[in-house]
Design a protein around this motif. Structure first.
Motif, PDB file in Angstrom:
ATOM      1  N   TYR A 509       0.829  -1.200   0.000  1.00 43.10           N
ATOM      2  CA  TYR A 509       0.000   0.000   0.000  1.00 43.10           C
ATOM      3  C   TYR A 509       0.869   1.258   0.000  1.00 43.10           C
ATOM      4  CZ  TYR A 509      -3.579  -3.357   1.286  1.00 43.10           C
ATOM      5  OH  TYR A 509      -4.426  -4.451   1.284  1.00 43.10           O
ATOM      6  N   GLY A 512       1.927   3.081   3.234  1.00 37.83           N
ATOM      7  CA  GLY A 512       1.416   2.144   4.223  1.00 37.83           C
ATOM      8  C   GLY A 512       2.234   2.141   5.509  1.00 37.83           C
ATOM      9  N   ALA A 531      -2.633   4.467   5.234  1.00 33.36           N
ATOM     10  CA  ALA A 531      -2.295   4.344   3.811  1.00 33.36           C
ATOM     11  C   ALA A 531      -2.678   5.649   3.129  1.00 33.36           C
ATOM     12  CB  ALA A 531      -3.008   3.156   3.180  1.00 33.36           C
TER      13      ALA A 531
END
Length: 557
Positions: A509, A512, A531
């Motif tokens: 992600y 992330g 994220a």
């Protein structure tokens, strides 16, 4: 401990039996439970407070509150001589006292602890415990139980400070142990004098940039709202509209905790308040968040503890730079005072990035105010805030002594210079902010003074950075101690392999970030994920929940 003292303790303890099946644990918030279960616990904390006062030869504080919990709950915690929380080394003893089943086992615990700690009872000076409570209906009965516990140690006095905010009681303990007058009026006088001083030294700028002088405050139907209502006439330029000031149910659909978690306008706020600068206190006024209502809705844009921290850091760094002299590219860095910012892993990553881009030192601690406060105290100026709005600014004694001398020098040689004004502002902040503990009232006045100084609206303040989307979840487990963490709870060392799996998932992600940690109060593992999008944060959090289930083998709550 002589026989007369032992008999007095046994007589008192026999009047406060422990509820059947109850189990109590002293944490960051002290003891908390349904108020109907707490009388024996509060009595025993009274004993604990008396013993702590005798051991330290200092005034101790005992506060009866459950902060942002529902009105049927209550709690009790101690303030140490510094005005901070009870030293961690006494927490296991607090647990043992609260859970001793019988008066004789309670007495034996006391005898053993007194011997172990070499506490001298005979000939000790008169000790004192300051008592306070919030507005909960159960507080009065619990206060009497606390008095019984305190006075069961002969020679110890219980001084009732009345209905006060938690930070007020902590301030009073700190002040009294410093030899300063410590009434509620003294607290207000110091805070408001410092607030006016900051306003007096605001730079003169274009009047068209003036900030609105109106602030709307949600008092959480608790003690803080009532105190602020009584201060309204002493605030000078600032016009405060206090709502939820005791007419509703404490913490129900109101308060800093509700606003921060739900991101919704509290009760008695709505579309008519769109765009206005608003603030919310919690039930005992030790948390503060700001917000503004979004047009045509009950939703809000939240300005949380991370942004309060960033505002304070920006202002204090600016004053240190001015005090150091003209900025020639080296001035700010060459100044000897250390300025540090302390956060936990729950701080939004965007706030941490912003603070680092400002050139500030940012350090992480495990979750819990006791860890944040301890780390912040290592700096000349240490700032800590949690996203929930609990935090403060600490100034070292050495730095304040230096600053007082510097101010005197500037008064005689460079009065009304920018450097002199910066010194006065720093001194005013040190007296305005509550250095004992997070304080919604003193924090609110510091925010208002800085916004006025900067000529910033709440919208301008909120644009310092954009929070990364995040998600918090929890996984029910049988034994939360199976998860062992390190590096301020950001990395898992047990169970083996789970951290590598979390890292692999997080890497999928953009921006992330994810960590897990065992709860300090429930048998759950908490999952936090960030994220670049809300969808990404949600997916990451849910993926890590499945990893926890896989590695620990328990079902999700």
């Amino acid at each position: 401990m002589n026989q007369e003292q032992q008999s007095a303790l046994l007589r008192s303890a026999s009047r406060f039996p422990i509820p059947t099946g109850a189990k109590f644990s002293y944490g960051t918030s002290g003891f908390r439970a349904d108020a109907s279960l707490l009388e024996s616990t509060v009595f025993r904390v009274g004993i604990l407070a008396a013993l702590r006062s005798i051991q330290t030869r200092s005034v101790i504080g005992l506060m009866i509150t459950a902060s942002h919990n529902q009105v049927s709950d209550n709690g009790v915690k101690l303030a140490d001589p510094s005005g901070g929380m009870l030293t961690q080394s006494w927490e296991p003893f607090a647990d043992a006292l609260a859970n001793a089943l019988h008066p004789h086992s309670l007495l034996q615990l006391l005898v053993d602890f007194i011997k172990k700690e070499n506490i001298v009872l005979e000939g000790a000076p008169v000790s004192e415990v300051l008592l306070g409570r919030d507005t909960r209906p159960s507080g009065e009965t619990l206060l009497e139980a606390a008095k019984q516990g305190i006075t069961s140690f002969m020679g110890t006095t219980a001084s009732n400070m009345g209905i006060v905010t938690t930070p007020q009681l902590h301030w009073m303990v700190r002040a009294k142990n410093k030899g300063i007058e410590a009434t509620e009026l003294n607290y207000y006088d110091q805070m408001l004098t410092s607030f006016r001083c900051l306003l007096d030294y605001i730079p003169q700028r274009d009047s068209t940039q003036n900030v609105s002088d109106k602030l709307v405050v949600d008092g959480a139907d608790g003690v803080g709202g009532e105190k602020l209502e009584n201060l309204k006439t002493r605030l000078g330029y600032l016009t405060v509209d206090v709502r939820n000031c005791g007419g509703g149910v404490l913490n129900e659909g109101v308060g800093a905790d509700y606003v921060q978690k739900e991101k919704m306008a509290p009760r008695n706020f709505g579309p008519a308040d769109a765009g206005m600068r608003c603030a919310s206190l919690d039930g005992d006024a030790d948390r503060l968040v700001y917000f503004y209502v979004i047009s045509n809705s009950n939703k809000i844009d939240l300005v949380d503890g991370d942004k309060i921290l960033s505002l304070f850091a920006l202002f204090l760094k600016e004053q240190l730079c001015i005090l150091n002299g003209p900025n020639d590219g080296k001035a700010c860095n060459s100044y000897k005072a250390s300025l540090g910012v302390v956060q936990t892993a729950y701080a939004n990553g965007a706030s941490t990035d912003y603070l680092k881009q400002m050139g500030l030192e940012v350090v992480m601690t495990p979750t819990g105010v006791k860890y944040l406060h301890e780390k912040a105290a290592e700096y000349d100026i240490g700032i800590y805030f949690e996203a929930n709005g609990h935090g403060t600014v600490l100034f070292s004694d050495a730095f304040l002594s230096w600053l007082e001398i510097k101010n005197q020098e500037l008064t005689s040689t460079s009065q009304d210079s920018d450097q002199h004004k910066a010194a006065l502002r720093l001194l005013a902040v040190s007296r305005l902010i509550n250095q004992a503990v997070g304080d919604a009232l003193s924090g609110l006045f510091l925010v208002e003074a800085i916004l006025k100084h900067m000529r910033w609206s709440i919208h301008k303040w909120n644009e310092l950075y954009q929070d990364l989307p995040s998600r918090q979840l929890k996984v029910k487990v049988v034994d939360r101690t199976a998860v062992i963490t390190e590096k301020a709870e950001t990395k898992v060392v047990s169970p083996a392999g789970i951290q590598e799996a979390i890292d692999a998932e997080t890497d999928k992600y953009p921006k992330g970030r994810c960590f897990i940690r065992p709860s300090g109060t429930e048998d759950v593992v908490r999952v936090y994920a960030e994220a670049s999008s809300q969808e990404g944060a949600d997916h990451l959090a849910n993926s890590v929940v499945r990893l926890v289930e896989q590695y620990l083998g328990f079902g999700r709550s």
